[in-house]
Motif scaffolding. Structure first.
Motif: not given
Length: 256
Positions: A164-169
């Protein structure tokens, strides 16, 4: 396979006619050209059934609701697999990722951007054997069932939040951790493990087996600039086919 498909198609066509009240007795010749390999945990049979339902609706000029389409596809899935969970019948008609839990599907918020690469191991998945193996492991090792389910639920919930967040890492390592959980339960194979290692070595953020277990496919989350390298590594490690799919943030996503 052709005999099973024909029986499933006959029943699907019959149920469609009964559901939407098609009275005329017609001869149907159905040709399916599907690029999704069967037996790999990718929902091939459900995708084919959905295509047939929509084609029949178009042929007979009928409007069919999403619920009707699901019910017909699920009926075909029960013919193909016995008692089907409903996850494939739901997923093949979904516009994006879903959380499927106890027969209920929930849309997931997507804030991440990137690519998923799916790699076919060439091994047909063995869901029934995987379920039996998991059950036997739980019986032999008291407490293992509770540990497995608690760990699986935790990883799923954290992956949902990262998605849901911009955190693919942050999302990638949860995929890999889930693969390790399934490998510890002896649900992976040497070939799948080799593909996971190749994907990670090529720059993937995370990778795991997908499907029912003991064969099938692997899925990796990959930065866009690493897609070519990861794909080459996967084929070198024995992947029969690969597909690249975009992971795109939804405009209506509101990261927590």
């Amino acid at each position: 396979v052709a005999t099973e498909a024909s029986e499933g198609l006959r029943q699907l066509a019959a149920e469609f006619r009964a559901t939407v009240d098609v009275a005329q007795d017609v001869h149907l010749e159905v040709i399916l050209d599907c690029a999704i390999p069967p037996g790999r945990g990718l929902g091939s049979s459900a995708a084919c059934a959905r295509a047939v339902v929509l084609a029949l609706a178009d042929l007979f000029g009928r409007e069919v609701s999403a619920r009707t389409v699901f019910d017909l596809v699920q009926s075909a899935e029960n013919v193909a697999h016995g008692r089907a969970s409903g996850v494939d019948a739901t997923a093949v008609g979904a516009p994006g990722p879903l959380l499927f839990q106890q027969g209920t599907a929930q849309d997931l918020d997507v804030g991440c951007e990137g690519l998923f690469i799916v790699a076919d191991s060439g091994e047909v998945g063995r869901t029934k054997d995987a379920v039996t193996r998991l059950r036997e492991g739980f019986t032999r090792h008291p407490g293992s069932r509770h540990h497995f389910l608690r760990r699986a639920a935790l990883l799923t919930d954290r992956a949902r939040q990262a998605l849901a967040q911009d955190t693919p890492d942050a999302l990638g390592p949860y995929l890999t951790a889930y693969h390790h959980l399934l490998r510890e339960a002896r649900l992976s194979t040497e070939r799948i493990d080799a593909l996971v290692e190749a994907a990670l070595a090529g720059g993937s953020l995370g990778a795991k087996i997908t499907g029912g277990g003991l064969g099938g496919c692997m899925i990796a989350l990959v930065p866009s600039d690493q897609a070519g390298t990861v794909t080459r590594r996967l084929h070198a490690a024995g992947a029969q086919q690969t597909w690249v799919l975009p992971l795109t943030a939804r405009p209506d996503t509101h990261p927590a």
